[in-house]
Design a protein around this motif. Structure first.
Motif, PDB file in Angstrom:
ATOM      1  N   PRO A 198       0.819  -1.230   0.000  1.00 17.37           N
ATOM      2  CA  PRO A 198       0.000   0.000   0.000  1.00 17.37           C
ATOM      3  C   PRO A 198       0.844   1.267   0.000  1.00 17.37           C
ATOM      4  O   PRO A 198       0.838   2.056   0.957  1.00 17.37           O
ATOM      5  N   GLY A 199       1.592   1.481  -1.068  1.00 19.66           N
ATOM      6  CA  GLY A 199       2.472   2.639  -1.150  1.00 19.66           C
ATOM      7  C   GLY A 199       1.715   3.902  -1.530  1.00 19.66           C
ATOM      8  O   GLY A 199       1.413   4.137  -2.699  1.00 19.66           O
ATOM      9  N   LEU A 236       5.618   3.150   1.359  1.00 19.27           N
ATOM     10  CA  LEU A 236       6.098   3.732   0.106  1.00 19.27           C
ATOM     11  C   LEU A 236       7.557   3.335  -0.128  1.00 19.27           C
ATOM     12  O   LEU A 236       7.948   3.016  -1.256  1.00 19.27           O
ATOM     13  N   ALA A 237       8.337   3.339   0.945  1.00 18.45           N
ATOM     14  CA  ALA A 237       9.730   2.916   0.822  1.00 18.45           C
ATOM     15  C   ALA A 237       9.817   1.439   0.441  1.00 18.45           C
ATOM     16  O   ALA A 237      10.661   1.037  -0.376  1.00 18.45           O
ATOM     17  N   ARG A 238       8.923   0.633   1.013  1.00 22.86           N
ATOM     18  CA  ARG A 238       8.904  -0.792   0.671  1.00 22.86           C
ATOM     19  C   ARG A 238       8.512  -0.989  -0.792  1.00 22.86           C
ATOM     20  O   ARG A 238       9.056  -1.870  -1.488  1.00 22.86           O
ATOM     21  N   SER A 239       7.573  -0.181  -1.272  1.00 21.25           N
ATOM     22  CA  SER A 239       7.156  -0.257  -2.671  1.00 21.25           C
ATOM     23  C   SER A 239       8.326   0.065  -3.601  1.00 21.25           C
ATOM     24  O   SER A 239       8.570  -0.647  -4.586  1.00 21.25           O
ATOM     25  N   ALA A 240       9.077   1.132  -3.280  1.00 19.76           N
ATOM     26  CA  ALA A 240      10.232   1.498  -4.108  1.00 19.76           C
ATOM     27  C   ALA A 240      11.282   0.391  -4.081  1.00 19.76           C
ATOM     28  O   ALA A 240      11.890   0.064  -5.111  1.00 19.76           O
ATOM     29  N   VAL A 254       0.177   4.940  -5.255  1.00 22.31           N
ATOM     30  CA  VAL A 254      -1.241   4.761  -5.605  1.00 22.31           C
ATOM     31  C   VAL A 254      -2.112   5.734  -4.819  1.00 22.31           C
ATOM     32  O   VAL A 254      -1.671   6.377  -3.871  1.00 22.31           O
ATOM     33  N   GLN A 255      -3.362   5.805  -5.241  1.00 18.20           N
ATOM     34  CA  GLN A 255      -4.371   6.577  -4.520  1.00 18.20           C
ATOM     35  C   GLN A 255      -4.766   5.860  -3.221  1.00 18.20           C
ATOM     36  O   GLN A 255      -4.671   4.625  -3.138  1.00 18.20           O
ATOM     37  N   PRO A 256      -5.236   6.594  -2.207  1.00 15.07           N
ATOM     38  CA  PRO A 256      -5.805   5.924  -1.029  1.00 15.07           C
ATOM     39  C   PRO A 256      -6.960   5.023  -1.446  1.00 15.07           C
ATOM     40  O   PRO A 256      -7.639   5.294  -2.452  1.00 15.07           O
ATOM     41  N   ARG A 293      -5.956  -2.073  -5.616  1.00 12.88           N
ATOM     42  CA  ARG A 293      -5.547  -0.684  -5.818  1.00 12.88           C
ATOM     43  C   ARG A 293      -4.192  -0.619  -6.526  1.00 12.88           C
ATOM     44  O   ARG A 293      -3.228  -1.264  -6.119  1.00 12.88           O
ATOM     45  N   GLY A 294      -4.162   0.138  -7.609  1.00 14.58           N
ATOM     46  CA  GLY A 294      -2.943   0.290  -8.395  1.00 14.58           C
ATOM     47  C   GLY A 294      -2.748  -0.758  -9.464  1.00 14.58           C
ATOM     48  O   GLY A 294      -1.800  -0.660 -10.254  1.00 14.58           O
TER      49      GLY A 294
END
Length: 460
Positions: free
Chosen positions: A33-34, A45-49, A102-104, A128-129
């Motif tokens: 859930p970035g 977000l850091a995990r997503s990157a 992504v969006q909330p 989502r995304g």
């Protein structure tokens, strides 16, 4: 006919063989859930990157970094992934862009399955995304993998990968990022995978985008609130006066009535009203606004919406005449217009329609230039050929009513680059809404089209 140097059959077979890996990678990305909004945990977000960087490395990019830039106020930006396959001497470079944030999700109860629990149903991947824009990330990674596998040492094209981490929250540090990392992002062709197809089975190249200006309009009619019984009648409240002013922005048909805005020509492609109503969930009794074809109203004409209103809430409103009220407007501007001209037109309109005696303050907000592709661009021809080969159907040159501020930023920093806007979203992807999804076969075709495009550019 494709030039012989583009191995269409081999690339098609490679993409088909890569399909399961592509789906697994998309599921892994959707599960993170970035979200770049300050209200959400930045660790996700850091995990997503980090996941995107790992996938880029496993896809064969030899140079992979997680980078960021600072906003004008010194606030650090979200993590972006930049990866590079360096060109052979004298060969061009292609920049592949998408975003991993992504969006909330909104209310999870409104989702059929959890927003961050990817699930395959009916040939689609939900979450989502899945469409916006992790499908773009997967498209770039899979297309590069298949290109490397098929071309081997024959791949001389330079390929730079830029996966942004804050697009959905407004790209606050994008300008600084592009300036700081221009040397590694500079390219001859840029592929922005953040758009969609015309419909299932029919590809589209996005060749125009509307621009955007927004802002607030504050109306003050009284120095303080008044008792509505004692003074009501001779005196009108600020909310009523603001409503009268806002009503002048559209004519009787619902078309924008602000003089001075650019209106483009109609298009040779249209959407039938029944299909549009279904895609937009417009009830049968609601009249569509404006005149001309639906596509011209979406792509080449301005659109103005009031997206926020500051006034006393109904639940706590006292029986008084309100002294001031404020509205937020969002104006989509047609290709050929500019944010400066559009904002000037709004100010002139407000001045000429302000109710007598009221004070009105217009404050400008965000701005984004519209975009129109160069129809003579060789990259446009290459992209249309690649789509035709992948889908087996004639591609549509489509406009999009929304804005992608990144595109105007890229044009400013890399004015000589040819920009292509592609993507796997379809009209039922529901990006930003509940039950977002991507059609997996459209995603596979998008990957093949990008691999073919890169092979064609490599052949040049």
């Amino acid at each position: 006919m494709a030039p012989q140097r583009v191995p269409v059959k081999l690339l098609r077979e490679s993409v088909d063989a890569d399909y399961s890996r592509m789906v697994d990678e998309l599921k892994a990305l959707v599960a993170v859930p970035g979200i770049a909004w300050p209200e959400f945990d930045p660790a996700h977000l850091a995990r997503s990157a980090g996941l995107v960087a790992a996938l880029a490395e496993s896809s064969g990019f030899p140079h992979v970094e997680i980078l960021s830039a600072k906003a004008p106020d010194g606030t650090p930006g979200a993590p972006a992934v930049v990866a590079r396959h360096l060109p052979k001497p004298g060969w061009p470079t292609v920049l592949l862009y998408a975003h991993h944030d992504v969006q909330p999700p909104g209310d999870p109860a409104l989702w059929t399955s959890g927003p961050f629990t990817p699930e395959e149903r009916g040939g689609r991947l939900w979450g989502r995304g899945a469409a916006d824009d992790k499908s773009g990330v997967v498209t770039h990674l899979a297309a590069f993998r298949c290109l490397r596998e098929v071309l081997g040492d024959g791949l001389g094209l330079g390929i730079a990968l830029f996966i942004e981490g804050e697009e959905e929250s407004g790209s606050a540090t994008l300008e600084a990022f592009l300036a700081e990392h221009a040397a590694v992002l500079k390219s001859d062709v840029i592929v922005v995978a953040d758009s969609g197809v015309w419909k299932i089975g029919v590809p589209a190249l996005t060749t125009s985008l509307r621009g955007l200006v927004d802002g607030t309009i504050e109306l003050r009619s009284l120095s303080h609130a008044l008792h509505s019984g004692t003074y009501g009648g001779p005196v009108l409240d600020a909310v009523t006066l603001l409503a009268k002013l806002l009503a002048t922005f559209h004519d009787a048909t619902g078309a924008v009535a602000v003089e001075g805005l650019v209106t483009g020509d109609g298009t040779d492609r249209d959407i039938d009203e029944e299909t549009f109503r279904a895609d937009a969930a417009v009830p049968p009794g609601v009249r569509l606004a404006g005149n001309g074809t639906i596509t011209s109203r979406l792509w080449t004409k301005p659109a103005l919406a009031i997206i926020g209103l500051d006034a006393p809430a109904v639940a706590t409103a006292s029986n008084t005449l309100v002294p001031n009220a404020r509205a937020k407007f969002s104006l989509r501007i047609a290709p050929g217009d500019s944010p400066e001209n559009a904002m000037d037109a709004i100010r002139r309109h407000v001045r000429s329609h302000t109710p007598a005696g009221a004070e009105v303050i217009v404050t400008s907000g965000r701005a984004s230039m519209p975009y129109a592709a160069d129809p003579s661009s060789p990259a446009v021809s290459d992209a249309l050929w690649a789509m035709q080969e992948s889908w087996g159907a004639a591609p549509v040159r489509a406009g999009v009513g929304g804005s992608i501020p990144l595109v105007s930023a890229l044009r400013q920093h890399f004015p000589k680059a040819q920009i292509l806007i592609t993507g796997a979203e379809d009209p039922d992807s529901r990006a930003h809404g509940e039950d977002e999804s991507v059609h997996l076969d459209e995603l596979r075709r998008s990957i093949l089209a990008e691999a073919l495009l890169l092979a064609k550019l490599n052949g040049r």
